[in-house]
Write a protein that holds these residues in place. Structure first.
Motif, PDB file in Angstrom:
ATOM      1  N   LEU A 129     -20.665  53.911 104.697  1.00 28.90           N
ATOM      2  CA  LEU A 129     -20.665  53.055 105.883  1.00 28.90           C
ATOM      3  C   LEU A 129     -21.584  51.876 105.633  1.00 28.90           C
ATOM      4  N   GLY A 130     -21.036  50.664 105.766  1.00 29.13           N
ATOM      5  CA  GLY A 130     -21.835  49.461 105.546  1.00 29.13           C
ATOM      6  C   GLY A 130     -21.472  48.782 104.241  1.00 29.13           C
ATOM      7  N   ALA A 131     -21.710  47.485 104.183  1.00 28.79           N
ATOM      8  CA  ALA A 131     -21.368  46.719 102.975  1.00 28.79           C
ATOM      9  C   ALA A 131     -22.396  45.620 102.734  1.00 28.79           C
ATOM     10  N   GLY A 132     -23.643  45.889 103.138  1.00 26.03           N
ATOM     11  CA  GLY A 132     -24.715  44.920 102.918  1.00 26.03           C
ATOM     12  C   GLY A 132     -25.449  45.174 101.616  1.00 26.03           C
ATOM     13  N   GLY A 133     -26.638  44.607 101.516  1.00 27.05           N
ATOM     14  CA  GLY A 133     -27.417  44.705 100.291  1.00 27.05           C
ATOM     15  C   GLY A 133     -27.764  46.139  99.923  1.00 27.05           C
ATOM     16  N   ALA A 134     -28.049  46.960 100.917  1.00 30.13           N
ATOM     17  CA  ALA A 134     -28.437  48.345 100.633  1.00 30.13           C
ATOM     18  C   ALA A 134     -27.292  49.090  99.950  1.00 30.13           C
ATOM     19  N   VAL A 135     -26.070  48.844 100.399  1.00 33.06           N
ATOM     20  CA  VAL A 135     -24.909  49.518  99.809  1.00 33.06           C
ATOM     21  C   VAL A 135     -24.595  48.952  98.425  1.00 33.06           C
ATOM     22  N   ALA A 153     -16.473  51.391 104.438  1.00 30.39           N
ATOM     23  CA  ALA A 153     -16.070  50.944 105.777  1.00 30.39           C
ATOM     24  C   ALA A 153     -17.155  50.041 106.338  1.00 30.39           C
ATOM     25  N   ASN A 154     -16.732  48.925 106.866  1.00 29.86           N
ATOM     26  CA  ASN A 154     -17.715  47.979 107.416  1.00 29.86           C
ATOM     27  C   ASN A 154     -17.139  47.247 108.615  1.00 29.86           C
ATOM     28  N   ARG A 155     -18.046  46.911 109.549  1.00 33.36           N
ATOM     29  CA  ARG A 155     -17.657  46.146 110.739  1.00 33.36           C
ATOM     30  C   ARG A 155     -17.000  44.835 110.332  1.00 33.36           C
ATOM     31  N   THR A 156     -17.639  44.130 109.402  1.00 32.82           N
ATOM     32  CA  THR A 156     -17.068  42.887 108.878  1.00 32.82           C
ATOM     33  C   THR A 156     -16.281  43.248 107.624  1.00 32.82           C
ATOM     34  N   ILE A 157     -14.977  43.391 107.771  1.00 25.86           N
ATOM     35  CA  ILE A 157     -14.159  43.979 106.705  1.00 25.86           C
ATOM     36  C   ILE A 157     -14.168  43.122 105.426  1.00 25.86           C
ATOM     37  N   GLU A 158     -14.324  41.800 105.578  1.00 25.60           N
ATOM     38  CA  GLU A 158     -14.346  40.922 104.388  1.00 25.60           C
ATOM     39  C   GLU A 158     -15.446  41.342 103.413  1.00 25.60           C
ATOM     40  N   LYS A 159     -16.585  41.801 103.958  1.00 21.83           N
ATOM     41  CA  LYS A 159     -17.688  42.186 103.075  1.00 21.83           C
ATOM     42  C   LYS A 159     -17.352  43.457 102.294  1.00 21.83           C
ATOM     43  N   ALA A 160     -16.591  44.354 102.905  1.00 19.90           N
ATOM     44  CA  ALA A 160     -16.149  45.562 102.193  1.00 19.90           C
ATOM     45  C   ALA A 160     -15.155  45.186 101.091  1.00 19.90           C
ATOM     46  N   GLY A 191     -25.063  53.528 105.082  1.00 20.21           N
ATOM     47  CA  GLY A 191     -25.855  52.429 104.524  1.00 20.21           C
ATOM     48  C   GLY A 191     -25.930  51.252 105.476  1.00 20.21           C
ATOM     49  N   THR A 192     -25.554  51.461 106.741  1.00 18.65           N
ATOM     50  CA  THR A 192     -25.726  50.381 107.726  1.00 18.65           C
ATOM     51  C   THR A 192     -27.146  50.443 108.268  1.00 18.65           C
ATOM     52  N   SER A 193     -27.608  49.319 108.766  1.00 16.65           N
ATOM     53  CA  SER A 193     -28.933  49.311 109.385  1.00 16.65           C
ATOM     54  C   SER A 193     -28.836  49.698 110.861  1.00 16.65           C
ATOM     55  N   ALA A 194     -27.614  50.022 111.335  1.00 13.88           N
ATOM     56  CA  ALA A 194     -27.402  50.329 112.750  1.00 13.88           C
ATOM     57  C   ALA A 194     -28.251  51.511 113.201  1.00 13.88           C
ATOM     58  N   SER A 195     -28.335  52.505 112.318  1.00 11.54           N
ATOM     59  CA  SER A 195     -29.027  53.744 112.640  1.00 11.54           C
ATOM     60  C   SER A 195     -30.490  53.484 113.027  1.00 11.54           C
ATOM     61  N   GLY A 198     -30.900  52.893 116.493  1.00 13.55           N
ATOM     62  CA  GLY A 198     -30.334  53.955 117.322  1.00 13.55           C
ATOM     63  C   GLY A 198     -28.863  53.733 117.631  1.00 13.55           C
ATOM     64  N   GLU A 199     -28.216  52.847 116.850  1.00 16.29           N
ATOM     65  CA  GLU A 199     -26.796  52.566 117.097  1.00 16.29           C
ATOM     66  C   GLU A 199     -25.928  53.228 116.036  1.00 16.29           C
ATOM     67  N   LEU A 200     -24.649  53.313 116.346  1.00 17.02           N
ATOM     68  CA  LEU A 200     -23.709  53.922 115.416  1.00 17.02           C
ATOM     69  C   LEU A 200     -22.435  53.101 115.379  1.00 17.02           C
TER      70      LEU A 200
HETATM   71  P1  ATR Z   1     -29.226  45.737 104.202  1.00 16.67           P
HETATM   72  O1  ATR Z   1     -29.961  44.987 103.150  1.00 16.67           O
HETATM   73  O2  ATR Z   1     -30.058  46.757 104.944  1.00 16.67           O
HETATM   74  O3  ATR Z   1     -27.960  46.323 103.699  1.00 16.67           O
HETATM   75  P2  ATR Z   1     -27.645  43.735 105.472  1.00 16.67           P
HETATM   76  O4  ATR Z   1     -27.264  43.161 104.152  1.00 16.67           O
HETATM   77  O5  ATR Z   1     -27.977  42.805 106.602  1.00 16.67           O
HETATM   78  O6  ATR Z   1     -28.893  44.679 105.344  1.00 16.67           O
HETATM   79  O7  ATR Z   1     -26.467  44.728 105.925  1.00 16.67           O
HETATM   80  C1  ATR Z   1     -26.533  45.472 107.103  1.00 16.67           C
HETATM   81  C2  ATR Z   1     -25.307  46.377 107.183  1.00 16.67           C
HETATM   82  O8  ATR Z   1     -25.362  47.140 108.393  1.00 16.67           O
HETATM   83  C3  ATR Z   1     -23.990  45.610 107.228  1.00 16.67           C
HETATM   84  O9  ATR Z   1     -22.992  46.400 106.639  1.00 16.67           O
HETATM   85  C4  ATR Z   1     -23.765  45.485 108.744  1.00 16.67           C
HETATM   86  O10 ATR Z   1     -22.421  45.262 109.106  1.00 16.67           O
HETATM   87  P3  ATR Z   1     -21.814  43.761 109.090  1.00 16.67           P
HETATM   88  O11 ATR Z   1     -21.585  43.411 107.650  1.00 16.67           O
HETATM   89  O12 ATR Z   1     -20.565  43.848 109.878  1.00 16.67           O
HETATM   90  O13 ATR Z   1     -22.872  42.891 109.742  1.00 16.67           O
HETATM   91  C5  ATR Z   1     -24.202  46.855 109.185  1.00 16.67           C
HETATM   92  N1  ATR Z   1     -24.565  46.939 110.606  1.00 16.67           N
HETATM   93  C6  ATR Z   1     -25.730  46.524 111.188  1.00 16.67           C
HETATM   94  N2  ATR Z   1     -25.722  46.793 112.511  1.00 16.67           N
HETATM   95  C7  ATR Z   1     -24.531  47.412 112.781  1.00 16.67           C
HETATM   96  C8  ATR Z   1     -23.927  47.978 113.955  1.00 16.67           C
HETATM   97  N3  ATR Z   1     -24.549  47.954 115.144  1.00 16.67           N
HETATM   98  N4  ATR Z   1     -22.694  48.543 113.834  1.00 16.67           N
HETATM   99  C9  ATR Z   1     -22.057  48.589 112.650  1.00 16.67           C
HETATM  100  N5  ATR Z   1     -22.574  48.071 111.497  1.00 16.67           N
HETATM  101  C10 ATR Z   1     -23.790  47.511 111.560  1.00 16.67           C
END
Ligand code: ATR
Length: 273
Positions: A129-135, A153-160, A191-195, A198-200
Motif C-alpha cells: 500500500l502506497g507508492a511514495g519514497g518509503a515504498v 496500490a496507491n491513491r494516486t494511481i499514476e505513482k503506482a 507503506g503509506t503515511s496515512a497510518s 490514524g487514517e486508512l
Molecule cells: P514517504 O516518503 O513516507 O513514502 P511520500 O513520498 O509523501 O512519503 O508518500 C506518502 C504515501 O502515502 C503516498 O503513497 C500517499 O499516497 P498518494 O501518492 O496518493 O499521495 C500515501 N498516503 C498518504 N496519506 C494517505 C491517505 N490518507 N490515504 C491513502 N494514501 C495516503
C-alpha cells in the motif's frame, strides 16, 4: 573498512531519531569503538555538513528525512539497491575517498519479515500500500526475495504505474487502485503515511485471510491504524516497523564495521523501553 570511530545520523528534524540508541547498543554488544551522534543539518546545508563530517575523519553517516534523495545525488557510487531506491540512507568513504551510498531500508524490511518473523516471501502474493519514497526505497530487496507477485496500490494511481515502470525488469509488479484489489494476499505491507495520522486507505475486508501477514512500515508505541484494521479482520500476524528500523541500522553497522549485530535484544529493549 574505516578505523574511524565517529558515526552519526543526519536529518531535519532529528531529535526523535532512535538511531543513536540503536547504534550505541550495537557498539556495546560487539565491543566496537563506535560513537554515534545526531546531526541536524539546515535544510539548505546538507552537502556542507556531510563533506565536513568526512573531512574531519568521520566513519559513516545514516541519512534520514528529508535528505535521502540529496544523499543519493551526493554519493559518487551506489549499490544496486540504492540505485533502485533513488535514495541513500547510508554513506561512507572508500579507501580512495570516494563517497559510497547504500540504502539498507529494504534489506531491513526483508530481514525483519523473513529472519525475525519467519514470513515466507518466496512465492508469496504481496500487496504493498502506497507508492511514495518509503515504498520505492524497499522494492529492490523485496523483489529479490522472489515473491510470485507484488501489487502496488496507491491513491494516486499514476505513482503506482511509475514504480511498475521503474522496477519492471526486477520482478512481477502490478499497479492497482485500492478498490480494484482482489484478495486475500499472503503478505500486506503498509507503506503509506496515512497510518501515522490514524487514517486508512479504503481497503476491502476480503484482502485479509487467516494466513495473511500484515506489516506496517510505520511504528509507534501503540498499535497503528493499519494493524488495528488487519487484526480485527483476522490477520495471522500484525507487525510494525520497529524491527525494520533496527535491521536497517544493523545493515549499516555491518557495512561500516564488518560485524552484524544481534538485533533481537535491541528490538526487545526498544519495545520495552
Ligand atoms: P514517504 O516518503 O513516507 O513514502 P511520500 O513520498 O509523501 O512519503 O508518500 C506518502 C504515501 O502515502 C503516498 O503513497 C500517499 O499516497 P498518494 O501518492 O496518493 O499521495 C500515501 N498516503 C498518504 N496519506 C494517505 C491517505 N490518507 N490515504 C491513502 N494514501 C495516503
Amino acid at each position: 573498512m574505516s578505523d574511524a570511530t565517529r558515526y552519526a545520523v543526519v536529518g531535519n528534524p532529528i531529535g526523535h531519531s532512535l538511531s543513536p540508541a540503536i547504534h550505541t547498543r550495537f557498539a556495546e554488544q560487539t565491543g566496537e569503538a563506535v560513537r554515534y551522534e545526531r546531526i541536524e543539518a539546515p535544510l539548505e546545508g546538507f552537502e556542507q555538513r556531510v563533506r565536513a563530517f568526512f573531512s574531519e575523519g568521520g566513519g559513516g553517516l545514516n541519512v534520514t528525512v528529508p535528505f535521502k534523495q540529496q544523499a543519493w545525488a551526493l554519493a559518487d557510487d551506489h549499490t544496486q539497491r540504492a540505485a533502485g531506491a533513488g535514495a541513500v540512507n547510508t554513506l561512507w568513504q572508500d579507501e580512495r575517498g570516494r563517497l559510497q551510498g547504500d540504502n539498507t531500508d529494504g534489506a531491513g524490511l526483508v530481514r525483519d519479515l523473513m529472519v525475525n518473523n519467519d514470513v515466507e516471501l518466496a512465492g508469496a502474493r504481496v500487496l504493498v500500500l502506497g507508492a511514495g519514497g518509503a515504498v520505492r526505497g524497499v522494492l529492490t530487496p523485496l523483489l529479490d526475495a522472489g515473491p510470485e507477485q507484488v501489487v502496488i496500490a496507491n491513491r494516486t494511481i499514476e505513482k503506482a504505474h511509475e514504480l511498475c515502470r521503474l522496477f519492471a525488469d526486477q520482478g512481477s509488479l502490478d499497479a492497482s487502485t485500492f478498490e480494484a484489489l482482489k484478495g486475500p494476499f499472503d503478505v500486506i505491507i503498509n507503506g503509506t503515511s496515512a497510518s501515522l495520522q490514524g487514517e486508512l486507505p479504503p481497503l476491502a475486508d476480503t484482502l485479509v485471510g487467516n494466513n495473511t501477514v500484515c506489516y506496517d512500515m510505520m511504528y509507534g508505541s501503540e498499535t497503528t491504524a493499519f494493524n488495528a484494521w488487519a487484526g480485527a479482520r483476522g490477520a495471522a500476524k500484525t507487525l510494525d516497523g520497529l524491527g525494520m528500523l533496527v535491521e536497517q541500522a544493523a545493515e549499516s553497522f555491518l557495512i561500516w564495521r564488518g560485524i552484524r549485530p544481534d538485533t533481537g535484544p535491541v528490538i526487545a529493549a526498544l519495545r520495552n523501553g
